[in-house]
Enzyme design. Structure first.
Site, PDB file in Angstrom:
ATOM      1  N   SER A 140      -8.368  -7.126  10.019  1.00 59.21           N
ATOM      2  CA  SER A 140      -7.746  -6.516  11.264  1.00 59.21           C
ATOM      3  C   SER A 140      -8.349  -5.528  11.877  1.00 59.21           C
ATOM      4  O   SER A 140      -9.342  -4.791  11.256  1.00 59.21           O
ATOM      5  CB  SER A 140      -6.525  -5.582  10.417  1.00 59.21           C
ATOM      6  OG  SER A 140      -5.932  -4.775  11.563  1.00 59.21           O
ATOM      7  N   TYR A 161      -3.203   0.232   5.022  1.00 61.47           N
ATOM      8  CA  TYR A 161      -3.240  -0.943   5.606  1.00 61.47           C
ATOM      9  C   TYR A 161      -4.781  -1.293   6.071  1.00 61.47           C
ATOM     10  O   TYR A 161      -5.461  -2.451   5.797  1.00 61.47           O
ATOM     11  CB  TYR A 161      -2.449  -1.139   6.737  1.00 61.47           C
ATOM     12  CG  TYR A 161      -2.563  -2.415   7.481  1.00 61.47           C
ATOM     13  CD1 TYR A 161      -2.216  -3.494   6.974  1.00 61.47           C
ATOM     14  CD2 TYR A 161      -3.111  -2.385   8.595  1.00 61.47           C
ATOM     15  CE1 TYR A 161      -1.999  -4.479   7.673  1.00 61.47           C
ATOM     16  CE2 TYR A 161      -3.124  -3.752   9.533  1.00 61.47           C
ATOM     17  CZ  TYR A 161      -2.860  -4.680   9.112  1.00 61.47           C
ATOM     18  OH  TYR A 161      -2.853  -5.884   9.759  1.00 61.47           O
ATOM     19  N   LYS A 202       9.399  -9.144  13.728  1.00 63.18           N
ATOM     20  CA  LYS A 202       8.839  -8.104  13.278  1.00 63.18           C
ATOM     21  C   LYS A 202       9.392  -6.781  13.401  1.00 63.18           C
ATOM     22  O   LYS A 202       8.986  -5.536  13.487  1.00 63.18           O
ATOM     23  CB  LYS A 202       7.243  -7.974  13.666  1.00 63.18           C
ATOM     24  CG  LYS A 202       6.186  -9.140  13.262  1.00 63.18           C
ATOM     25  CD  LYS A 202       5.006  -8.989  13.817  1.00 63.18           C
ATOM     26  CE  LYS A 202       4.195  -8.216  13.220  1.00 63.18           C
ATOM     27  NZ  LYS A 202       2.787  -7.965  13.756  1.00 63.18           N
TER      28      LYS A 202
END
Ligand SMILES: NC(=O)c1ccc[n+]([C@@H]2O[C@H](COP(=O)([O-])OP(=O)(O)OC[C@H]3O[C@@H](n4cnc5c(N)ncnc54)[C@H](O)[C@@H]3O)[C@@H](O)[C@H]2O)c1
Length: 336
Positions: A138, A160, A199
């Site tokens: 990411s 994350y 999402k």
């Protein structure tokens, strides 16, 4: 569009996170272009469990897979018995997209167990079978690192981003020991496009602003949104990167962006232009000032070199391709 000469037909392909946004688009890409491939989607799907932030624990949704004719394995990455079952399939390729994708989930234990610890098993599976492993890293690994964000200069600001960075370190370490292994980590920047609706609040601003405008509302943006710029990347280019990464010129970690940052204001303006509205903008204070990324822009030179990846979709074109789906969702899911 066929993105590579890789002989996927007749092969067995694992797509983890295949009921989610990017994974389901990948599943349909293979189904459409390689009808003789066996596609296995692994996903936890959703239930009613939520994290402390109120968001669902997993966003997978069966509606993302309506029309999919391959095999579905509903399973939790954290289930220790999963790996023996996966061995039995004889996979030829692994596309690992499953993860807690919610950047506002702060439970460090669960994030690292789910995203990082389980990744080791996929590496082992790929090494054992000598098959390509492409996985989702990411742009969040960069946190507040200066733009253009370049592999090797990371500064994650949340657990994350940290979990993804540690996946990348594990990959590097593996590639040192097994230099011929085909393992590629793809650092997606801000992805938008069809099948992200489920999402919920974590879907892209393209979708959220689109629905505000379709509801006849003035789009809401943080004050100064013309100076808050991100590297927004359309789903088709993310699929292209995945396909090319299955046979990389060089294994490693790569950025997947356009290399061209655009502002949130531009998104609202392009949407209004394409929808034929003129509602102006409603500015609200940015509560995240101090911990907010004002500029993300991927350095994609190494991705062009190492993967043969070339982004093809501008923000204007991406929104144009996406709008029919945004309108359809508004009619069928939002307005009801
Ligand atoms: N969309 C983006 O902008 C973006 C940006 C950077 C990285 N990523 C990464 O790309 C990948 C795909 O993201 P996405 O946008 O499609 O998100 P998504 O949430 O739609 O997809 C992730 C999928 O993983 C599944 N999953 C979650 N926990 C699981 C578990 N314990 N066991 C099995 N399945 C589980 C979810 O049900 C979901 O379907 C993720 O790894 C995410 O971190 C996405």
């Amino acid at each position: 569009m066929i993105y590579s000469d890789e002989p996927f037909n007749g092969k067995t392909i694992l797509i983890t996170g295949g009921a989610g946004f990017i994974g389901s688009n990948l599943a349909f890409y293979f189904q459409r272009h390689y009808p003789d491939a066996k596609i296995v989607v692994l996903d936890l799907f959703r239930n009613n469990e939520t994290f402390d932030n109120g968001n669902l624990k997993s966003f997978g949704h069966f509606k993302n897979l309506l029309g999919f004719t391959g095999e579905i394995l509903c399973a939790d990455l954290n289930d220790p018995t999963l790996w023996e079952r996966l061995r039995g399939y004889g996979f030829d390729y692994i596309f690992h997209q499953a993860a807690i994708s919610d950047t506002t989930m702060y439970d460090q234990t669960i994030m690292l167990q789910t995203n990082l610890n389980t990744f080791k098993y996929f590496i082992d599976l790929a090494l054992e079978r000598n098959i390509p492993l492409v996985y989702a890293s990411s742009g969040a690994t960069y946190g507040d690192a200066e733009a253009p964000q370049t592999v090797g200069r990371e500064a994650p600001q949340n657990v994350y981003g940290f979990s993804k960075l540690m996946m990348d370190h594990l990959t590097r370490d593996t590639l040192k020991r097994y230099p011929d292994a085909k393992i590629v980590g793809l650092r997606y920047f801000n992805v938008y496009g069809p099948r992200e609706f489920y999402k919920n609040k974590t879907a892209s601003m393209v979708l959220q602003l689109g629905h505000q405008i379709l509801a006849g509302k003035t789009p809401k943006l943080f004050t100064g949104s013309d100076t808050i710029r991100r590297d927004f990347i359309y789903i088709d280019d993310v699929i292209q990167a995945n396909i090319k990464a299955a046979n990389p010129r060089q294994s490693g970690i790569y950025n997947v962006g356009t290399g061209n940052a655009r502002s949130f204001q531009e998104i609202a303006d392009i949407l209004q232009e394409q929808l034929g509205t003129d509602y102006g903008t409603d500015y609200i204070d940015n509560p995240y000032i101090g911990s907010y990324q004002f500029l993300t822009e991927a350095d994609i030179a190494p991705s062009i070199e190492g993967l043969g990846y070339t982004p093809q979709v501008t923000l204007e074109e991406g929104i144009r391709r996406y709008l029919p789906e945004i309108k359809h969702l508004f009619q069928t899911e939002v307005k009801r």
